[in-house]
Write a protein that holds these residues in place. Structure first.
Motif, PDB file in Angstrom:
ATOM      1  N   SER A 119       0.844  -1.146   0.062  1.00 42.94           N
ATOM      2  CA  SER A 119      -0.074  -0.034   0.054  1.00 42.94           C
ATOM      3  C   SER A 119       0.742   1.218   0.070  1.00 42.94           C
ATOM      4  CB  SER A 119      -0.899  -0.030   1.222  1.00 42.94           C
ATOM      5  OG  SER A 119      -1.389   1.382   1.582  1.00 42.94           O
ATOM      6  N   THR A 120       0.705   2.134  -0.769  1.00 42.15           N
ATOM      7  CA  THR A 120       1.453   3.543  -0.885  1.00 42.15           C
ATOM      8  C   THR A 120       1.218   4.281   0.432  1.00 42.15           C
ATOM      9  OG1 THR A 120      -0.727   4.687  -2.003  1.00 42.15           O
ATOM     10  CG2 THR A 120       1.226   3.915  -3.356  1.00 42.15           C
ATOM     11  N   GLN A 121       0.192   4.035   1.206  1.00 38.64           N
ATOM     12  CA  GLN A 121       0.102   4.494   2.521  1.00 38.64           C
ATOM     13  C   GLN A 121       0.987   4.030   3.731  1.00 38.64           C
ATOM     14  OE1 GLN A 121      -2.155   6.978   1.702  1.00 38.64           O
ATOM     15  NE2 GLN A 121      -2.789   6.727   3.699  1.00 38.64           N
ATOM     16  N   GLN A 125      -1.279  -2.304  -6.127  1.00 32.92           N
ATOM     17  CA  GLN A 125      -1.257  -2.275  -4.684  1.00 32.92           C
ATOM     18  C   GLN A 125      -1.959  -3.982  -4.065  1.00 32.92           C
ATOM     19  OE1 GLN A 125      -1.842   1.752  -2.271  1.00 32.92           O
ATOM     20  NE2 GLN A 125      -3.648   1.087  -3.451  1.00 32.92           N
ATOM     21  N   GLY A 152      -4.202  -2.724  -0.720  1.00 34.84           N
ATOM     22  CA  GLY A 152      -4.842  -1.340  -0.792  1.00 34.84           C
ATOM     23  C   GLY A 152      -5.657  -0.991   0.196  1.00 34.84           C
ATOM     24  N   ARG A 153      -5.611  -0.109   0.940  1.00 37.03           N
ATOM     25  CA  ARG A 153      -6.605   0.363   2.031  1.00 37.03           C
ATOM     26  C   ARG A 153      -7.559   1.562   1.904  1.00 37.03           C
ATOM     27  NH1 ARG A 153      -4.234   2.387   6.252  1.00 37.03           N
ATOM     28  NH2 ARG A 153      -2.192   2.444   5.717  1.00 37.03           N
ATOM     29  N   GLY A 154      -8.672   1.289   2.360  1.00 41.94           N
ATOM     30  CA  GLY A 154      -9.758   2.350   2.179  1.00 41.94           C
ATOM     31  C   GLY A 154     -10.055   2.882   3.522  1.00 41.94           C
ATOM     32  N   ARG A 155     -11.019   3.853   3.783  1.00 44.71           N
ATOM     33  CA  ARG A 155     -11.508   4.324   4.841  1.00 44.71           C
ATOM     34  C   ARG A 155     -11.995   3.231   5.804  1.00 44.71           C
ATOM     35  NH1 ARG A 155     -16.053   7.124   4.976  1.00 44.71           N
ATOM     36  NH2 ARG A 155     -16.019   8.020   7.003  1.00 44.71           N
ATOM     37  N   PHE A 195      -9.187  -1.610  -0.396  1.00 41.22           N
ATOM     38  CA  PHE A 195      -9.307  -0.630  -1.658  1.00 41.22           C
ATOM     39  C   PHE A 195      -8.511  -1.498  -2.958  1.00 41.22           C
ATOM     40  CE2 PHE A 195      -8.443   2.633  -5.178  1.00 41.22           C
ATOM     41  CZ  PHE A 195      -9.688   3.157  -4.963  1.00 41.22           C
ATOM     42  N   SER A 227       0.042   8.285  -2.670  1.00 45.48           N
ATOM     43  CA  SER A 227       0.014   8.678  -1.290  1.00 45.48           C
ATOM     44  C   SER A 227       0.887   9.936  -1.337  1.00 45.48           C
ATOM     45  CB  SER A 227       0.156   7.795  -0.401  1.00 45.48           C
ATOM     46  OG  SER A 227      -0.486   6.623  -0.365  1.00 45.48           O
ATOM     47  N   ASN A 253     -15.127  11.697   1.523  1.00 44.25           N
ATOM     48  CA  ASN A 253     -13.884  11.466   1.023  1.00 44.25           C
ATOM     49  C   ASN A 253     -14.101  10.545  -0.315  1.00 44.25           C
ATOM     50  OD1 ASN A 253     -14.844   8.884   1.969  1.00 44.25           O
ATOM     51  ND2 ASN A 253     -12.932   7.953   2.116  1.00 44.25           N
ATOM     52  N   LYS A 257     -19.338   6.290  -7.708  1.00 44.07           N
ATOM     53  CA  LYS A 257     -17.851   6.503  -7.160  1.00 44.07           C
ATOM     54  C   LYS A 257     -16.792   6.388  -8.141  1.00 44.07           C
ATOM     55  CE  LYS A 257     -14.896   5.245  -3.347  1.00 44.07           C
ATOM     56  NZ  LYS A 257     -14.767   4.970  -1.947  1.00 44.07           N
ATOM     57  N   LEU A 268     -10.437   8.846  -1.203  1.00 45.70           N
ATOM     58  CA  LEU A 268      -9.330   9.378  -0.382  1.00 45.70           C
ATOM     59  C   LEU A 268      -9.190   8.831   0.874  1.00 45.70           C
ATOM     60  CD1 LEU A 268     -10.459  11.750  -2.336  1.00 45.70           C
ATOM     61  CD2 LEU A 268      -9.237  13.175  -0.687  1.00 45.70           C
ATOM     62  N   VAL A 296      -5.040   8.702  -2.486  1.00 46.30           N
ATOM     63  CA  VAL A 296      -5.930   8.733  -3.334  1.00 46.30           C
ATOM     64  C   VAL A 296      -5.955   7.763  -4.513  1.00 46.30           C
ATOM     65  CG1 VAL A 296      -6.926  10.347  -5.105  1.00 46.30           C
ATOM     66  CG2 VAL A 296      -5.452  11.486  -3.307  1.00 46.30           C
TER      67      VAL A 296
END
Ligand code: BTN
Length: 260
Positions: free
Chosen positions: A37-39, A58, A61-64, A69, A80, A122, A130, A134, A147
């Motif tokens: 994940s870039t986060q 990713q 990948g993670r969402g809220r 994600f 990110s 977000n 959608k 974010l 993003v």
């Protein structure tokens, strides 16, 4: 509708060149092929303000709210950035809305449209579907904002039924290198204005799909409330017509734009 063609690969040189043309000097962009994940990368790499990482794929990948994600390789723009405010800013809550408005405005500019809108807190929507999400995560010194934008995603590869991509929505296949540079250049300007104390809430209001909607807000404690969303403020909170202020929650648009 035609199928998307093979997308251009991400290129650090192409992004740097496009940023230079846009006279944006704040960002340093790294490109990787694959990452969890870039986060996570920015959280563990001791970043400096203005560091950006973008990936073709990713694996986690993670969402809220700890959601996944997912995006098919090279079909989305996934990035990110790390931002450390110059002054201590108490209302970091507004940052997600600021980035959402910047991304939304850039998508409208890049596609010559006015149909991209912000959904509190977000998401970016195109006609209620959608197109981008974010995620803002605080660190001890700043914020990591991620993003994910569905760029050339074909219908069969969409992660959820109510999603769309820029390609499906507009029939345009945007180059992700140029798009990222445009987003970052606009963001640089917005962040500068925000840091200098400018109130950017009117910019967000003008792009909001949520304000004026009958909404259901699902709250973290499992309860929900239905009301009309009437405004946002400089802390990033959503105001409902029953007087409630929402700081965290999932919003479902029940009846769009009652007030227009
Ligand atoms: C959401 O829709 O809930 C937010 C999605 C945020 C996804 C982006 S993609 C780049 C960055 N890396 C991640 O793992 N998540 C964000």
């Amino acid at each position: 509708m035609s199928q998307p063609v093979e997308p251009e690969l991400l290129s650090a040189d192409a992004i740097a060149g496009a940023l230079q043309k846009l006279q944006s000097s704040y960002w340093r962009v790294s490109v990787v092929d694959e990452i969890d994940s870039t986060q996570n990368y920015l959280r563990t790499s001791n970043p400096k303000t203005g560091d950006v990482i973008t990936a073709e794929y990713q694996s986690a990948g993670r969402g809220r709210l700890d959601r996944k994600f997912d995006a098919e390789k090279s079909s989305a723009l996934l990035f990110s950035f790390y931002f450390e405010p110059e002054n201590s800013i108490s209302n970091l809550g507004y940052l997600t809305l600021l980035v959402g408005a910047s991304v939304t405005a850039t998508l409208n500019e890049a596609t010559n449209s006015s149909d991209f809108k912000c959904k509190w807190p977000n998401d970016v929507l195109f006609n209620e579907a959608k197109i981008a999400g974010l995620l803002a995560e605080k660190t001890s010194t700043g914020v990591i904002v991620g993003v994910g934008i569905n760029v050339s995603t074909a219908k069969a590869a969409l992660p959820v039924a109510h999603a769309t991509s820029i390609f499906l929505a507009t029939n345009l296949q945007l180059d992700r290198n140029t798009l990222l540079a445009k987003i970052l250049a606009n963001l640089e300007g917005d962040l500068q204005e925000w840091q200098s104390g400018r109130d950017l809430t009117s910019k967000y209001r003008a792009l909001s799909a949520t304000i004026g909607c009958q909404v259901r807000v699902e709250l973290p404690d499992g309860s929900s409330v239905e009301a009309v969303a009437v405004d946002i403020d400089e802390t990033g909170s959503l105001h409902l017509d029953n007087g409630q202020l929402i700081t965290v929650g999932d919003v479902i648009h029940l009846d769009s734009k009652l007030s227009q």
